[in-house]
Design a protein around this motif. Structure first.
Motif, short mmCIF file in Angstrom:
data_model
loop_
_atom_site.label_atom_id
_atom_site.label_comp_id
_atom_site.label_asym_id
_atom_site.label_seq_id
_atom_site.Cartn_x
_atom_site.Cartn_y
_atom_site.Cartn_z
N ASP A 280 85.92 93.60 -26.20
CA ASP A 280 84.54 93.90 -25.84
C ASP A 280 84.47 95.00 -24.80
OD1 ASP A 280 83.43 92.02 -27.55
OD2 ASP A 280 83.54 90.41 -26.07
N ALA A 281 85.36 94.97 -23.81
CA ALA A 281 85.40 96.04 -22.82
C ALA A 281 85.70 97.37 -23.48
CB ALA A 281 86.44 95.72 -21.74
N GLY A 282 86.56 97.34 -24.50
CA GLY A 282 86.85 98.56 -25.24
C GLY A 282 85.65 99.09 -26.00
N ARG A 283 84.85 98.18 -26.55
CA ARG A 283 83.62 98.61 -27.25
C ARG A 283 82.67 99.31 -26.29
NH1 ARG A 283 81.17 93.39 -29.51
NH2 ARG A 283 79.47 94.81 -30.13
N ILE A 284 82.58 98.82 -25.07
CA ILE A 284 81.71 99.45 -24.07
C ILE A 284 82.20 100.87 -23.78
CG2 ILE A 284 80.90 99.33 -21.69
CD1 ILE A 284 81.23 96.24 -21.93
N LEU A 285 83.50 101.00 -23.58
CA LEU A 285 84.06 102.33 -23.31
C LEU A 285 83.82 103.28 -24.49
CD1 LEU A 285 87.49 101.58 -21.58
CD2 LEU A 285 85.49 102.67 -20.56
N ALA A 286 83.93 102.75 -25.70
CA ALA A 286 83.75 103.60 -26.89
C ALA A 286 82.31 104.11 -26.99
CB ALA A 286 84.13 102.82 -28.15
N THR A 287 81.32 103.27 -26.69
CA THR A 287 79.93 103.72 -26.77
C THR A 287 79.62 104.75 -25.67
OG1 THR A 287 79.16 101.85 -25.42
CG2 THR A 287 79.12 101.57 -27.79
N VAL A 288 80.21 104.55 -24.50
CA VAL A 288 80.01 105.53 -23.43
C VAL A 288 80.68 106.85 -23.81
CG1 VAL A 288 80.52 106.09 -21.02
CG2 VAL A 288 79.78 103.78 -21.63
N ARG A 289 81.89 106.78 -24.32
CA ARG A 289 82.61 108.01 -24.73
C ARG A 289 81.82 108.77 -25.78
NH1 ARG A 289 84.20 112.07 -25.82
NH2 ARG A 289 86.31 112.91 -26.09
N ALA A 290 81.18 108.06 -26.71
CA ALA A 290 80.42 108.73 -27.77
C ALA A 290 79.19 109.45 -27.22
CB ALA A 290 80.00 107.71 -28.82
N ALA A 291 78.64 108.99 -26.09
CA ALA A 291 77.43 109.59 -25.53
C ALA A 291 77.71 110.75 -24.60
CB ALA A 291 76.64 108.52 -24.77
N MET A 292 78.95 110.90 -24.17
CA MET A 292 79.26 111.89 -23.13
C MET A 292 79.38 113.30 -23.69
SD MET A 292 82.02 109.69 -20.86
CE MET A 292 82.29 111.01 -19.65
N LYS A 293 78.82 114.23 -22.95
CA LYS A 293 78.94 115.63 -23.29
C LYS A 293 80.20 116.20 -22.64
CE LYS A 293 75.98 117.05 -19.42
NZ LYS A 293 74.68 117.66 -19.03
N GLY A 326 86.55 85.54 -19.65
CA GLY A 326 87.59 86.11 -20.49
C GLY A 326 87.95 87.52 -20.11
N GLY A 327 87.32 88.05 -19.06
CA GLY A 327 87.66 89.38 -18.58
C GLY A 327 88.88 89.35 -17.68
N ARG A 328 89.14 90.49 -17.00
CA ARG A 328 90.32 90.56 -16.15
C ARG A 328 90.19 91.71 -15.15
NH1 ARG A 328 94.71 90.31 -19.57
NH2 ARG A 328 96.08 90.74 -17.81
N GLU A 329 90.91 91.58 -14.05
CA GLU A 329 91.10 92.71 -13.14
C GLU A 329 92.38 93.44 -13.56
OE1 GLU A 329 88.66 93.31 -11.21
OE2 GLU A 329 87.67 91.36 -11.35
N ARG A 330 92.50 94.69 -13.17
CA ARG A 330 93.63 95.51 -13.61
C ARG A 330 94.23 96.29 -12.46
NH1 ARG A 330 89.68 95.59 -17.57
NH2 ARG A 330 90.38 95.08 -19.69
N THR A 331 95.49 96.66 -12.63
CA THR A 331 96.14 97.59 -11.71
C THR A 331 95.75 99.02 -12.09
OG1 THR A 331 98.11 97.86 -13.08
CG2 THR A 331 98.10 96.01 -11.52
#
Length: 364
Positions: A280-293, A326-331
């Motif tokens: 799900d976090a990846g889906r969020i990143l993908a939609t943002v990436r698609a909108a970015m100029k 079900g999320g997580r923190e990351r290094t």
């Protein structure tokens, strides 16, 4: 809302104090029997409940106009005087409230954080983290560790966010707590990063717009777009209008799983990615990436877990995510790899005097 950027202590000083504090804690635990140190840690959960009780009773608000005797305070909050004394005795030992020489109780800087109406209030956070449903979920931590999955589906038949949407008592409690916590780290973020270098900032999942409003107040040449779910966006639009930002900040409605507004120079994801499972976090990143100029930047604001054995808030919140969402923190390295999977290159990590970091990325 403050328009002047508050002064922050030097980050080097803050890190040095943290090292000294952690070092003293380690030394203290090593000096005595290990069983005693573990017992003290086990009792920490009781302190959380004591803070929750103080928030629920409204003790800090009852002392807002000045010190009160035990009898006066007990009457004001509707509590037994002796039991209230025992609660306050514990909290006073941790710097929350104080008892004057004349026997009256009074506020401390820590106690003021439990007031309703203060610049940065943690009262709602105390109410949420001490609530029965939060305690119940955490009592199933062992199940989450065994399965690697949050406990909501097994306990309530739905995910945490679905539960919060259907049970508005929980939803309101959670929303208020997140607003409360979000305000806590706002000043350090604004002090550490120049958001004003962007013409248009898109705050994706930005709640009622508290952070975006503060950014715009400090960056008069910038414009903003707040993107939120319809049920949140309506109240956010009214709040931004009250602050005089309606002409510089628009509110758009939708889900960040589907699409986000196009044309921004910077896209902000504050405490969003850590809430969701990896896919799900990846889906969020993908939609943002698609909108970015071309040339736009992604600003991910999250706790970054250090790769050392010292205590860190991110290590605690990571288990909160495991249990509830079900999320997580990351290094830093985990964020670098995760962002790369969805078309981003991590360019820098900007630390702040709070546990939050700003991870700046660009389309790869």
């Amino acid at each position: 809302m403050a328009s002047d950027q508050p002064r922050m202590p030097p980050q080097g000083l803050v890190r040095a104090v943290e090292l000294v504090r952690n070092g003293l804690a380690v030394a203290y635990r090593k000096l005595g029997p290990g069983q005693l140190a573990v017992m003290e840690l086990l009792a920490a959960g009781w302190l959380t409940q004591a803070i929750h009780a103080a928030a629920e009773l409204g003790i800090a608000d009852a002392l807002a106009d000045g010190p009160r005797s035990g009898a006066e305070l007990a009457q004001a909050v509707g509590a037994d005087e002796d039991a209230l004394h025992r609660l306050l005795r514990l909290l006073i030992g941790h710097g929350i409230f104080k008892r004057r020489r004349d026997g009256r109780y009074a506020l401390t800087p820590m106690a003021k954080a439990l007031q309703r109406d203060t610049d940065v209030s943690l009262r709602d956070a105390a109410l949420f983290f001490g609530s029965p449903i939060h305690r119940d979920n955490w009592s199933h931590l062992v199940d989450a560790v065994r399965t690697g999955k949050p406990v909501g589906e097994a306990l309530h038949g739905m995910s945490f966010f679905e539960h919060a949407r259907t049970d508005r008592t929980l939803g309101t409690l959670f929303d208020n707590a997140m607003t409360s916590i979000g305000s806590l780290g706002l000043a350090p973020l604004l002090a550490a990063y120049d958001f004003g270098r962007f013409e248009t900032l898109v705050d994706v999942g930005g709640g009622e717009g508290t952070m975006l409003a503060e950014i715009l107040c400090r960056a008069p040449r910038s414009k903003g777009v707040l993107f939120e779910l319809p049920e949140v966006a309506e109240s956010a639009a009214g709040r931004l209008a009250e602050l005089g930002l309606a002409e510089r900040c628009t509110v758009e409605r939708g889900s960040f799983f589907d699409e986000v507004p196009q044309g921004g120079d910077a896209y902000i994801l504050k405490h969003i990615l850590h809430d969701w499972p990896e896919d799900d976090a990846g889906r969020i990143l993908a939609t943002v990436r698609a909108a970015m100029k071309p040339g736009a930047r992604l600003l991910v604001i999250e706790l970054v877990v250090p790769e050392n054995a010292r205590p860190h808030p991110g290590k605690i919140i990571d288990l909160e995510m495991l249990v509830n969402t079900g999320g997580r923190e990351r290094t830093t390295d985990e964020y670098r790899k995760f962002l790369a999977r969805f078309g981003f290159r991590l360019t820098r990590v900007v630390p702040t005097v709070s546990p939050d970091n700003i991870l700046e990325a660009e389309p790869a």
